[in-house]
Design a protein around this motif. Structure first.
Motif, mmCIF file in Angstrom:
data_model
loop_
_atom_site.group_PDB
_atom_site.id
_atom_site.type_symbol
_atom_site.label_atom_id
_atom_site.label_comp_id
_atom_site.label_asym_id
_atom_site.label_seq_id
_atom_site.Cartn_x
_atom_site.Cartn_y
_atom_site.Cartn_z
ATOM 1 N N GLY A 52 0.833 -1.198 0.000
ATOM 2 C CA GLY A 52 0.000 0.000 0.000
ATOM 3 C C GLY A 52 0.868 1.249 0.000
ATOM 4 O O GLY A 52 2.074 1.189 -0.228
ATOM 5 N N GLU A 100 0.366 2.628 -5.074
ATOM 6 C CA GLU A 100 -0.857 3.024 -5.790
ATOM 7 C C GLU A 100 -0.495 3.539 -7.189
ATOM 8 O O GLU A 100 -1.125 3.178 -8.193
ATOM 9 C CB GLU A 100 -1.561 4.116 -4.982
ATOM 10 C CG GLU A 100 -3.016 4.292 -5.324
ATOM 11 C CD GLU A 100 -3.648 5.359 -4.433
ATOM 12 O OE1 GLU A 100 -4.290 6.259 -4.995
ATOM 13 O OE2 GLU A 100 -3.475 5.306 -3.199
ATOM 14 N N CYS A 148 -1.349 1.755 -10.783
ATOM 15 C CA CYS A 148 -2.079 2.572 -11.752
ATOM 16 C C CYS A 148 -1.338 2.561 -13.102
ATOM 17 O O CYS A 148 -1.934 2.370 -14.163
ATOM 18 C CB CYS A 148 -2.163 3.976 -11.176
ATOM 19 S SG CYS A 148 -3.374 4.963 -11.940
ATOM 20 N N SER A 166 -11.191 -1.539 -10.823
ATOM 21 C CA SER A 166 -10.480 -0.284 -11.109
ATOM 22 C C SER A 166 -10.599 0.695 -9.944
ATOM 23 O O SER A 166 -9.724 1.538 -9.751
ATOM 24 C CB SER A 166 -10.977 0.343 -12.411
ATOM 25 O OG SER A 166 -12.363 0.240 -12.465
ATOM 26 N N ASP A 167 -11.644 0.571 -9.140
ATOM 27 C CA ASP A 167 -11.795 1.445 -7.981
ATOM 28 C C ASP A 167 -10.935 0.890 -6.843
ATOM 29 O O ASP A 167 -11.119 -0.257 -6.423
ATOM 30 C CB ASP A 167 -13.281 1.466 -7.583
ATOM 31 C CG ASP A 167 -13.539 2.478 -6.480
ATOM 32 O OD1 ASP A 167 -12.583 2.842 -5.774
ATOM 33 O OD2 ASP A 167 -14.710 2.891 -6.337
ATOM 34 N N SER A 168 -9.987 1.719 -6.343
ATOM 35 C CA SER A 168 -9.036 1.186 -5.359
ATOM 36 C C SER A 168 -9.730 0.706 -4.079
ATOM 37 O O SER A 168 -9.229 -0.171 -3.388
ATOM 38 C CB SER A 168 -7.958 2.217 -5.043
ATOM 39 O OG SER A 168 -8.563 3.361 -4.506
ATOM 40 N N SER A 208 -10.372 -3.114 -4.114
ATOM 41 C CA SER A 208 -9.291 -4.004 -4.513
ATOM 42 C C SER A 208 -8.110 -3.975 -3.551
ATOM 43 O O SER A 208 -7.879 -2.984 -2.856
ATOM 44 C CB SER A 208 -8.812 -3.548 -5.904
ATOM 45 O OG SER A 208 -7.788 -4.390 -6.357
ATOM 46 N N PRO A 240 -4.326 -3.326 -2.756
ATOM 47 C CA PRO A 240 -3.555 -2.212 -3.344
ATOM 48 C C PRO A 240 -2.426 -2.658 -4.261
ATOM 49 O O PRO A 240 -1.806 -1.825 -4.928
ATOM 50 C CB PRO A 240 -2.988 -1.507 -2.108
ATOM 51 C CG PRO A 240 -2.924 -2.561 -1.056
ATOM 52 C CD PRO A 240 -4.070 -3.482 -1.316
#
Ligand SMILES: Cc1ncc(COP(=O)(O)O)c(C=O)c1O
Length: 381
Positions: A261, A266, A270, A288-290, A293, A295
């Motif tokens: 994390g 992140e 991405c 796709s939404d953190s 999910s 990290p």
């Protein structure tokens, strides 16, 4: 060629501090069940380890059963809870994206011990709906088992809501939280609102072959392993003290301050997801939404290829990735997780999972992004 390890959901390297603690524990090599002073020194260490784990997890020491890892913890939870409650009912609920350590004991009970099994469907990001669990619960339901986070694609499940609902209905709730610990915030083991929680050490820089099952009091599961009265008569066998000390040290170091994390991870995830989606025929299938999910996980499917070719292609470039499923006899079976998410088996057979970790650098991720298009195009059939 430099190795780039992107398979942290499979396992992690042993932390130096954890290794030290294990080596020290090895000095207390007596059998904790022996009456003499060497045995009692080991016993004291074991009792202390249980107390320390209970502090990290915010539970009672007596609620922890040390096991050989996540697989044993989930087997014990499911087989034990179902057999214990069999007179109250024989219906079990789980979902299609569980690890085989959960699915297989559930299927075993259905095939051999007269249980009825409901395997709930999941959405296209691998999430099970709380309402689906609520609707599936029947008067004869004795156990619901839903994982906290998925190992293959990283989807996080609404376990606290499911657990609260099960508690209201008087149904036991188990959660496989093997992939959660060390990656996401776990203020206490009760954050899952579960009666039973599986954890293991090697996913958070602890040793392989060590784990635990949290078993909320006053539940008393029948043992799977029978013999001595170890672990309060819940798991026979001389305790693996160095492994237990390694597990507890890892929990102490990494539950409150997860090594997975942070902003850098992140950004790296991405970047990887963007690179994946820019290649024609490649689709990122991790949420796709953190918030939905893990990290560290970016999994994708490749049209017109297969996992074996892709993983070998990455390996030839020094990149260690995984497909989620285990490889047996040189072939990889289609991912049951990807199939449960609604993809055809040709694509379930073309999964690649990148799972990043503490040691992953920006430069490594950039290098993977650079080689990604060439590896994928070489591995198209
Ligand atoms: C979600 C999940 N459950 C269970 C296991 C099994 O844990 P262990 O390897 O400690 O038996 C794993 C390991 O891959 C996992 O990812």
């Amino acid at each position: 060629m430099r190795t780039i390890y992107l398979d942290y959901n499979a396992t992690t390297p042993l932390d130096e501090g954890v290794r030290e603690a294990m080596l020290q524990a090895e000095e207390a090599w007596g059998n904790p069940s022996s009456v003499h002073h060497l045995g009692q020194a080991a016993r004291a260490l074991l009792d202390d380890a249980r107390d320390r784990a209970a502090v990290v997890l915010g539970c009672k020491p007596s609620e922890l059963i040390f096991t050989s890892g996540g697989t044993e913890s989930s087997n014990l939870a499911i087989l034990g809870a179902a057999r214990m409650r069999r007179d109250a009912g024989r219906h079990l609920i789980t979902c299609g994206v569980e690890h085989h350590a959960v699915l297989h004991p559930c299927e075993y009970l259905a095939q051999n011990e007269g249980f009825d099994l409901t395997v709930l469907p999941v959405s296209n990001i691998g999430r099970v709906a709380v309402e689906a669990v609520a609707e599936a619960i029947r008067p004869d339901t004795v156990l619901v088992s839903i994982q906290a986070a998925n190992n293959e694609v990283g989807t996080v499940q609404p376990v606290a809501e499911i657990g609260a609902f099960c508690a209201e209905r008087g149904v036991l709730f188990h959660s496989d939280a093997v992939q959660w610990a060390g990656k996401l915030h776990m203020p206490s083991v009760d954050c899952f609102r579960a009666d039973l929680v599986s954890l293991c050490a090697h996913k958070l820089h602890g040793p392989k072959g060590a784990g635990l099952l949290y078993c909320k009091s006053p539940l008393q599961l029948p043992p799977l392993l029978m013999g001595g009265a170890h672990e309060n008569e819940r798991r026979a066998g001389t305790e693996n003290l160095p492994g237990i000390i390694g597990l507890v040290s890892a929990l102490e170091k990494f539950v409150a301050l997860p090594p997975f994390g942070g902003v850098e991870m992140e950004e790296n995830i991405c970047l990887l997801k963007t690179c994946i989606n820019n290649i024609e025929g490649c689709t990122n299938i991790s949420p796709s939404d953190s918030g939905d999910s893990l990290p560290n996980t970016a999994s994708f499917i490749v049209e017109g290829s297969d996992s074996m070719a892709l993983l070998s292609g990455f390996d030839l470039s020094g990149v260690c990735a995984s497909s989620g499923s285990a490889c047996s006899s040189g072939s990889i079976t289609p991912s049951h997780v990807v199939e449960a998410m609604g993809f055809p088996s040709s694509l379930a057979n073309a999964l690649v999972r990148f799972s990043l970790g503490r040691e992953t650098s920006r430069a490594e991720v950039e290098q993977v992004c650079e080689i990604l298009p060439a590896v994928v195009s070489r591995c198209r059939l």
